[in-house]
Design an enzyme around this catalytic site. Structure first.
Site, PDB file in Angstrom:
ATOM      1  N   LYS A 158     -69.037 -76.805  -3.052  1.00 45.58           N
ATOM      2  CA  LYS A 158     -67.984 -76.216  -2.214  1.00 45.58           C
ATOM      3  C   LYS A 158     -66.795 -76.051  -3.151  1.00 45.58           C
ATOM      4  O   LYS A 158     -65.902 -76.897  -3.217  1.00 45.58           O
ATOM      5  CB  LYS A 158     -67.682 -77.127  -1.013  1.00 45.58           C
ATOM      6  CG  LYS A 158     -66.902 -76.413   0.070  1.00 45.58           C
ATOM      7  CD  LYS A 158     -66.893 -77.222   1.347  1.00 45.58           C
ATOM      8  CE  LYS A 158     -65.783 -76.761   2.275  1.00 45.58           C
ATOM      9  NZ  LYS A 158     -65.880 -75.369   2.714  1.00 45.58           N
TER      10      LYS A 158
HETATM   11  N1  PMP Z   1     -70.668 -71.927   4.316  1.00 47.56           N
HETATM   12  C1  PMP Z   1     -69.428 -71.819   3.799  1.00 47.56           C
HETATM   13  C2  PMP Z   1     -69.160 -70.745   2.798  1.00 47.56           C
HETATM   14  C3  PMP Z   1     -68.422 -72.704   4.203  1.00 47.56           C
HETATM   15  O1  PMP Z   1     -67.180 -72.590   3.703  1.00 47.56           O
HETATM   16  C4  PMP Z   1     -68.707 -73.685   5.166  1.00 47.56           C
HETATM   17  C5  PMP Z   1     -67.618 -74.619   5.626  1.00 47.56           C
HETATM   18  N2  PMP Z   1     -67.536 -75.748   4.791  1.00 47.56           N
HETATM   19  C6  PMP Z   1     -70.013 -73.770   5.674  1.00 47.56           C
HETATM   20  C7  PMP Z   1     -70.958 -72.874   5.223  1.00 47.56           C
HETATM   21  C8  PMP Z   1     -70.370 -74.822   6.670  1.00 47.56           C
HETATM   22  O2  PMP Z   1     -70.338 -76.088   6.087  1.00 47.56           O
HETATM   23  P1  PMP Z   1     -70.027 -77.399   6.923  1.00 47.56           P
HETATM   24  O3  PMP Z   1     -70.876 -77.330   8.154  1.00 47.56           O
HETATM   25  O4  PMP Z   1     -70.444 -78.515   6.018  1.00 47.56           O
HETATM   26  O5  PMP Z   1     -68.594 -77.394   7.232  1.00 47.56           O
END
Ligand code: PMP
Length: 289
Positions: A158
């Site tokens: 991320k």
């Molecule tokens: N894809 C992207 C590009 C994101 O930014 C996020 C948000 N973090 C997600 C998917 C979903 O991830 P999560 O459920 O861990 O928040």
């Protein structure tokens, strides 16, 4: 009323201590500003408890390793910092943003091994990510940008650099009156939205893109577990664009988005159906339990 994000009352946890919100600044020659050397987490606290908090802290440290730096705090220390930040701001229901980055230092070229790694946590109240789309169904544009191949970027991180095309996609979507954009991947398969994963329903079964070149969201994993517990078949697989025509329901998952039903993607329409509503409600119960 809260002002801009740089102009609020409150405290931000920065490199080991709480500082005044407006003083949480970095130098212009911060490496991350020039070369996207930063990783972050978006988390939500409900009733004083951050949902899957440790998993977020573990992912943050892993994201940093994937882009070649180590956060100088353990998972336990990161956990403590997040809760200290919430407490200092008197928050129990909050969005929590933890971020680590390569700071300013001796290096100003692409390499930056000699620059310090910095870490901060901010928290604030944040309502529904897609406004009233939770009830009506979000309207999504189709992005011209594709999720890149895992050979070109560490797609499990991320990391800030991966969001450049997301911002451009979301700006284009908002200009068309949409809440977000769906992105295909480098092979042309359906991938995800700019900050959330995607699910589709057909004939009572659920189909979700295989997370082999984009973030396998924690919410995505939670929702797959919930569906399986309800006895619903979930197919994690490559989804062709032509298949959008045949899907009946669609929803997005993400920490900020939670579970948000989708009513439209480009020219394809979806009903805000029983399963989308049920999963959205079940998720809301789970995060508060
Ligand atoms: N894809 C992207 C590009 C994101 O930014 C996020 C948000 N973090 C997600 C998917 C979903 O991830 P999560 O459920 O861990 O928040």
């Amino acid at each position: 009323m809260a002002g801009g994000y740089d102009d609020r009352d409150g405290k931000i946890w920065m490199d080991g201590k709480l500082v005044e919100w407006r003083d949480a600044n970095v130098h212009l020659l911060t490496h991350a500003m020039h070369y996207a050397s930063s990783v972050f987490e978006g988390e939500r606290a409900y009733n004083g408890k951050i949902f899957r908090s440790e998993d977020h802290s573990i992912r943050l440290r892993k994201s940093a390793e994937l882009i070649d730096f180590e956060i100088p705090y353990t998972v336990e220390e990161i956990e403590a910092a997040k809760y200290e930040t919430m407490k200092a701001n008197g928050l129990t229901d909050a969005y929590v943003r933890a971020i680590a980055w390569r700071g300013a230092g001796e290096d100003m070229g692409v390499a930056s091994a000699r620059n310090p790694v910095r870490f901060a946590v901010a928290a604030w109240e944040w309502g529904n990510y897609y406004g009233d789309a939770k009830f009506k169904g979000a309207k999504l544009d189709i992005s011209k940008w594709k999720r890149p191949s895992p050979e070109t970027i560490p797609c499990d991180a991320k990391a800030a650099g991966l969001y450049m095309i997301c911002t451009m996609s979301k700006h284009a979507a908002e200009a068309k009156g949409c809440s977000d954009a769906m992105m295909f991947d480098y092979r042309g398969y359906v991938a995800e939205a700019t900050g959330a994963n995607m699910f589709f329903v057909k004939n009572g079964e659920v189909h979700t893109p295989l997370a082999d070149c984009f973030l396998n969201g924690l919410t995505r994993q939670t929702v797959i577990g919930m569906l399986k517990e309800k006895g619903i078949t979930v197919h994690e697989r490559h989804i062709m664009p032509e298949e959008l025509e045949g899907f009946e329901q669609c929803w997005l998952t993400g920490t900020a988005a939670e579970v948000t039903p989708v009513g439209q993607i480009g020219d394809y329409n979806f009903e805000v159906g029983a399963m989308a509503r049920d999963i959205s409600e079940s998720y809301e119960k789970l995060v508060r339990s």
